[in-house]
Enzyme design. Structure first.
Site, PDB file in Angstrom:
ATOM      1  N   ASP A 183       7.909   6.390   9.868  1.00 56.69           N
ATOM      2  CA  ASP A 183       7.335   5.649   8.720  1.00 56.69           C
ATOM      3  C   ASP A 183       8.527   4.889   8.147  1.00 56.69           C
ATOM      4  OD1 ASP A 183       5.743   4.737   6.650  1.00 56.69           O
ATOM      5  OD2 ASP A 183       4.695   6.521   6.637  1.00 56.69           O
ATOM      6  N   HIS A 223      -1.082  12.996   9.905  1.00 54.61           N
ATOM      7  CA  HIS A 223      -0.160  11.882   9.144  1.00 54.61           C
ATOM      8  C   HIS A 223      -0.155  12.770   7.687  1.00 54.61           C
ATOM      9  CE1 HIS A 223       2.189   8.975   7.541  1.00 54.61           C
ATOM     10  NE2 HIS A 223       1.090   8.294   7.108  1.00 54.61           N
ATOM     11  N   ASP A 266      -5.690   5.955   3.451  1.00 57.26           N
ATOM     12  CA  ASP A 266      -5.077   7.128   2.745  1.00 57.26           C
ATOM     13  C   ASP A 266      -5.922   7.990   2.204  1.00 57.26           C
ATOM     14  OD1 ASP A 266      -2.524   5.644   3.167  1.00 57.26           O
ATOM     15  OD2 ASP A 266      -2.046   4.845   1.207  1.00 57.26           O
ATOM     16  N   ARG A 288      -3.869  -1.172   9.762  1.00 54.77           N
ATOM     17  CA  ARG A 288      -4.959  -0.597   8.572  1.00 54.77           C
ATOM     18  C   ARG A 288      -5.739  -1.419   8.174  1.00 54.77           C
ATOM     19  NH1 ARG A 288      -2.239   1.538   3.175  1.00 54.77           N
ATOM     20  NH2 ARG A 288      -2.066  -0.477   2.759  1.00 54.77           N
ATOM     21  N   ASP A 290       1.042  -1.682   9.003  1.00 52.60           N
ATOM     22  CA  ASP A 290       0.443  -1.183   7.734  1.00 52.60           C
ATOM     23  C   ASP A 290       0.468  -2.300   6.617  1.00 52.60           C
ATOM     24  OD1 ASP A 290      -0.503   0.760   5.917  1.00 52.60           O
ATOM     25  OD2 ASP A 290       1.662   1.685   5.579  1.00 52.60           O
ATOM     26  N   ASP A 297      -5.766  -2.381  -0.435  1.00 54.70           N
ATOM     27  CA  ASP A 297      -5.085  -1.174  -0.406  1.00 54.70           C
ATOM     28  C   ASP A 297      -5.350  -0.308  -1.737  1.00 54.70           C
ATOM     29  OD1 ASP A 297      -3.102   0.664  -0.312  1.00 54.70           O
ATOM     30  OD2 ASP A 297      -1.330  -0.625  -0.727  1.00 54.70           O
TER      31      ASP A 297
HETATM   32  C1  NOJ Z   1       0.590   3.404   3.352  1.00 56.37           C
HETATM   33  C2  NOJ Z   1      -0.159   4.235   4.648  1.00 56.37           C
HETATM   34  O1  NOJ Z   1      -1.406   4.176   4.687  1.00 56.37           O
HETATM   35  C3  NOJ Z   1       0.463   5.262   4.823  1.00 56.37           C
HETATM   36  O2  NOJ Z   1      -0.029   5.943   6.211  1.00 56.37           O
HETATM   37  C4  NOJ Z   1       1.958   5.364   4.933  1.00 56.37           C
HETATM   38  O3  NOJ Z   1       2.619   6.421   5.270  1.00 56.37           O
HETATM   39  C5  NOJ Z   1       2.361   4.699   3.861  1.00 56.37           C
HETATM   40  N1  NOJ Z   1       1.991   3.408   3.539  1.00 56.37           N
HETATM   41  C6  NOJ Z   1       4.196   4.484   3.920  1.00 56.37           C
HETATM   42  O4  NOJ Z   1       4.353   3.595   4.928  1.00 56.37           O
END
Ligand code: NOJ
Length: 947
Positions: free
Chosen positions: A407, A654, A596, A580, A520, A263
């Site tokens: 989310d 998003h 992200d 992810r 996620d 991450d």
């Molecule tokens: C990380 C994710 O990549 C993102 O898309 C999400 O909005 C946030 N976590 C919060 O859940």
């Protein structure tokens, strides 16, 4: 060179900070620097046996006499597989990833010829050579001393193992007492073995200790692609599509590409750092040859790449008549643990490679129809009223949408499978009101569990003993969104089963069949852990350390969730789960996205090479956050991002919780119209996208195709990463630069293309200038194509399922075109029993547009009944040279004209017929629009054009 960004480089290791990577790079350096270096690994004479497509034998490391066993499987379909393990390891080495990553184990082929084993080559060294494949076109040569393997196709070398002697298999061992009273730092260059080196038995990074109870156990091998100047794949990296050199090159990187699911906050572009997913698949391509390898290992892995001009294999004369030296690519694969298990796919075309790779790892699962349309997400839609308003906003602005997303804030205190009772008091009602418009809801379900005994998911899993454990047997504890958390051990089959059962509709309170899932943080992301993930020495099912399974963990979360959705109803429906993290085989379970990204032009540009890399590595169903996750895009960037996203496989907007709201209508005119047009264009093309996905699900052809895949003989295409094909009919060049209103698009040869929006012909080869004002982006219909569309855009894809179709025919220079149309119920597995239609559409130079059925394997009466009135309401033919006098349409079985004998109504030279709102002048008169031929899509029919 990597761009300066805000990524915390210091949070993540370089190769030098990862002791097994450092050791193996040092080993490679020693081997390269010493002209007398000879790899110490030898085949033990008399151990070699060839039987039933399997060549097996033993290897010995002549320096320390350690013994290994190898198995070289000759498989069906020009695939081969090499497995090497220690002969008698001190304890078993991890070899389970194959059970998760592979769709099936292929049988050994019996299609091979034995050459006399143990012939001598010109240095009187022993080698074993075998021809295999349908036409015995492939050959594998195992050299015994030192051990090295070459694969040849039609006598041309394609892949070579241990050509440079970097093969290194660190055997398991018992720790010796530290020599210098506990000082573990020793001189690496003097050490031929991993034994004494710092980091072999313990490693620290950023104050976090890896206890390494098993000591050094890495594996490494050099893999060369002689005569191949380009290699692709090994996602996920924010890097170029054609991979860069990582050692010694002026333009390139200094660190190897890293595969370790992480991450990475605010990741940098043009960087070999690891990101959220890992696929150790690399494809090489040159004119007339494509090949690939899969390095099946789920531990941390690094890959060095260098290129050279050399003629070791006499390739100059074989490939270029001695006129130039070919470039060869040499790679060096280094994994922390496990065994060596490598597949070789010998092509020879890109399509062959995809078919071969998919036959082992599985093809893209056919998605639910709704899931390839448009998704609206934000962290977070804050409450039910917010969702209602967003839902309504799409209707008032006449923008279709299929899915609204929730989310982490929708939960009760980040406890997944729960709802915040104040904000979402009636989730079922909310889903039901979406479903009236054919819309769905996705909720986020992350794999970290809040350690709160009042939370049933945590409590049950703790009691069942299915959580990942510390070395001391306690449940592992780390920090994530809910604070103190634990993680289900998804490597345990019972845990996956239990997790899947949580999606049952009587278990997941508030969920309906209309709810789908987003996994996620499944790398897994552990805020308190080393490199923001799990410590490597914690313990999984069957006592395996996390280091062995790290890269496959996310796939197991994804697969368990998908299986849960599949099983939640009496009649299985196809799941939709976005993940992810990803690994080899993820394509069998659902979609992924590139995490992200940022609201920057550079990130929009990076989405194409990233998705192309991920796509050729097996995962077609992938996208990037439209608009960029971090930051606020200006309206021009947002419009361009929508235009791009509409032509990428997974299409979802998003944004981060701290960004300004940016639903498509918030910017006023003319911007709303531009975004609306992009989204509506996606809906218009859904029948085409679905047909392309179906092809991917059977053949492994990526949904978006790099230029070299479509034009494998054109060297100019090998590095192109900013334009690509959707299927084989639409050529797309996203606009990714601020203020740009025209661009160049590369056309491989003198085919004819048509501007998709204006129908103007685009001819030529090489770089052609095309207009790209903000209302429009370069999409070209390739001459010779027929694509299905739907012109009537409604609130969601479900509401368009029974609408009539429009066929867009762009004829080629020979006056011909072809295409196909695949349709099924879009949600169940009935298609697996033949309940679908698959039409073969051809336009011949005899001026007949004909629809016939591809062979159907099963019974499609139910589906046909459900679409019995769906007809073709319009046919647009571009590129005819003269106006017809009459047009007739009939169903073939009756030879019966559907329309009257006077023929169908048509226009010639129509403007703006696609109805996309784009108001460009069509300077091309040669557009025929046939009105309502009324032929039914499921029947065989002919439309005859009379001149
Ligand atoms: C990380 C994710 O990549 C993102 O898309 C999400 O909005 C946030 N976590 C919060 O859940």
């Amino acid at each position: 060179m990597p761009q300066v960004g805000t990524v915390k480089q210091q949070d993540f290791k370089t190769c030098d900070q990862s002791s097994f990577c450092r050791r193996n790079r040092a080993y490679a350096d020693r081997a390269s620097a010493d002209p007398n270096f000879v790899s110490p690994y030898m085949v033990k004479e008399d151990s070699v046996l060839l039987k039933d497509g399997l060549l097996s034998g033993e290897l010995i490391n002549s320096q320390n006499q350690h013994l290994f066993v190898f198995e070289l499987h000759l498989l069906e379909n020009s695939i081969s597989r090499l497995r090497i393990n220690e002969k008698s390891p001190l304890k078993p080495r991890y070899d389970e990833v194959k059970n998760f990553a592979l769709a099936r184990e292929l049988p050994n082929t019996l299609n091979y010829t034995e050459r006399p084993i143990n012939t001598k080559d010109h240095d009187s060294l022993t080698k074993t050579s075998i021809y295999f494949g349908n036409k015995k076109q492939n050959m594998v040569v195992v050299h015994h001393s030192p051990f090295r393997i070459e694969f040849l196709v039609n006598d041309l070398p394609i892949v070579a193992f241990n050509d440079r002697g970097f093969f290194n298999f660190e055997h398991l061992r018992i720790k010796k007492q530290a020599k210098d009273n506990g000082d573990q730092t020793s001189d690496e260059s003097s050490s031929e073995d991993a034994e004494d080196e710092y980091g072999s038995w313990e490693e620290n990074f950023n104050g976090k200790r890896d206890s390494k109870p098993n000591g050094p156990e890495s594996i490494a091998l050099d893999i060369s692609f002689p005569g191949f100047g380009h290699v692709y794949g090994i996602p996920e990296h924010a890097s170029s599509f054609s991979l860069k050199e990582t050692r010694g090159a002026e333009v390139g990187y200094s660190d190897p590409y890293r595969l370790y699911n992480l991450d990475v906050f605010e990741y940098e572009l043009d960087n070999p750092m690891a990101l959220y997913g890992s696929i150790p698949f690399m494809m090489a391509h040159r004119k007339s040859a494509s090949a690939a390898i899969l390095w099946l290992n789920s531990a941390e892995t690094w890959i060095d790449i260098v290129k050279s001009k050399e003629d070791k294999h006499g390739l100059s004369s074989l490939l270029y008549f001695g006129k130039k030296l070919p470039t060869s690519t040499h790679t060096h694969w280094i994994s922390e643990s496990g065994i060596m298990d490598i597949f070789v796919f010998l092509g020879p075309t890109p399509a062959d490679v995809f078919r071969q790779y998919g036959s082992v790892t599985g093809y893209t699962a056919l998605p639910q129809y709704f899931s390839i349309s448009y998704h609206q997400c934000r962290w977070n839609y804050i409450d039910q009223q917010d969702i209602d308003e967003v839902d309504l906003g799409f209707d008032t602005n006449e923008i279709p949408v299929d899915v609204l997303w929730l989310d982490i804030e929708h939960t009760d205190g980040k406890k997944y499978f729960t709802w915040d009772p104040a904000k979402f008091p009636d989730p079922k009602k909310m889903q039901n009101s979406l479903s009236v418009k054919g819309r769905k809801l996705v909720t986020i379900i992350d794999p970290h569990l809040k350690r709160d005994d009042g939370y049933y998911i945590y409590k049950e899993s703790k009691e069942l003993g299915i959580l990942v454990k510390e070395l001391n047997g306690n449940d592992f504890e780390g920090w994530c969104w809910p604070g103190s958390s634990s993680w289900i051990d998804y490597t345990n089959p019972a845990a996956r089963e239990w997790w899947g059962s949580q999606f049952k509709l009587d278990k997941y309170q508030g969920a309906t069949e209309n709810l789908f899932v987003w996994n996620d943080m499944n790398e897994p992301s552990v805020f308190s852990g080393p490199e923001i993930t799990m410590p490597k020495d914690i313990i999984h099912h069957n006592a395996w350390e996390h280091r062995n399974v790290h890269n496959v963990f996310g796939l197991l979360v994804h697969s368990a969730t998908a299986q849960g959705l599949r099983n939640r109803t009496p009649i299985s429906k196809r799941p939709f789960v976005l993940s992810r993290a990803f690994y080899v085989g993820t394509q069998r379970y659902g979609a992924i996205w590139t995490g992200d990204n940022m609201a920057k032009w550079s990130h929009l540009a990076a989405s194409s090479p990233m998705l192309l890399s991920i796509g050729i590595s097996g995962i077609s169903f992938a996208g990037a956050d439209v608009g960029g996750f971090f930051g606020d895009p200006d309206i021009e960037l947002l419009v361009r991002w929508y235009q791009t996203g509409a032509f990428q496989p997974f299409f979802r907007a998003h944004s981060h919780i701290d960004t300004k709201r940016r639903e498509p209508w918030l910017f006023g005119e003319p911007h709303t119209t531009r975004i609306r047009n992009a989204i509506r264009e996606r809906y218009a093309l859904l029948p085409y996208w679905y047909t392309v996905f179906q092809e991917a699900s059977e053949t492994g052809m990526p949904v978006i195709r790099p230029m070299f895949v479509v034009f494998p003989e054109d060297e100019e295409t090998f590095e192109i990463e900013d334009q690509y094909f959707v299927g084989d009919s639409l050529l797309v060049k996203p606009i990714v630069t601020e203020g740009q209103t025209s661009t160049e698009i590369y056309l491989s040869n003198n085919e004819i293309y048509y501007d998709y929006f204006t129908f103007d012909p685009v001819r030529g080869s090489g770089r052609i200038k095309v207009d790209a004002p903000i209302e429009k982006f370069p999409v070209l219909l390739r001459g010779g194509s027929i694509i299905p569309r739907r012109q009537r855009i409604r609130q969601s894809s479900a509401l368009m399922r029974l609408d009539p179709l429009t066929l867009l025919v762009g004829i080629d220079q020979n006056g011909e075109a072809k295409g196909s149309l695949y349709m099924d119920d879009g949600e169940t597995y009935n298609y697996q029993n033949g309940d679908y239609i698959h039409r073969n559409l051809t336009y011949s130079s005899y001026s007949k547009l004909i629809s016939t059925s591809f062979p159907i394997s099963g019974d499609n009466t139910n589906f046909v009944k459900s679409i019995k009135d769906v007809r073709v309401e319009r046919v647009i033919i571009i590129g005819l040279s003269k106006k017809p006098t009459k047009i007739l349409a009939y169903h073939n079985d009756e030879n019966n004209e559907v329309n009257n004998n006077q023929g169908l109504t048509f226009t010639w030279g129509q403007k703006d017929v696609l109805g996309t709102g784009v108001t460009f002048t069509n300077t091309n008169d040669q557009v025929l629009v046939i009105k309502d031929p009324k032929v039914l899509v499921w029947r065989d029919w002919t439309i005859e054009i009379v001149f």
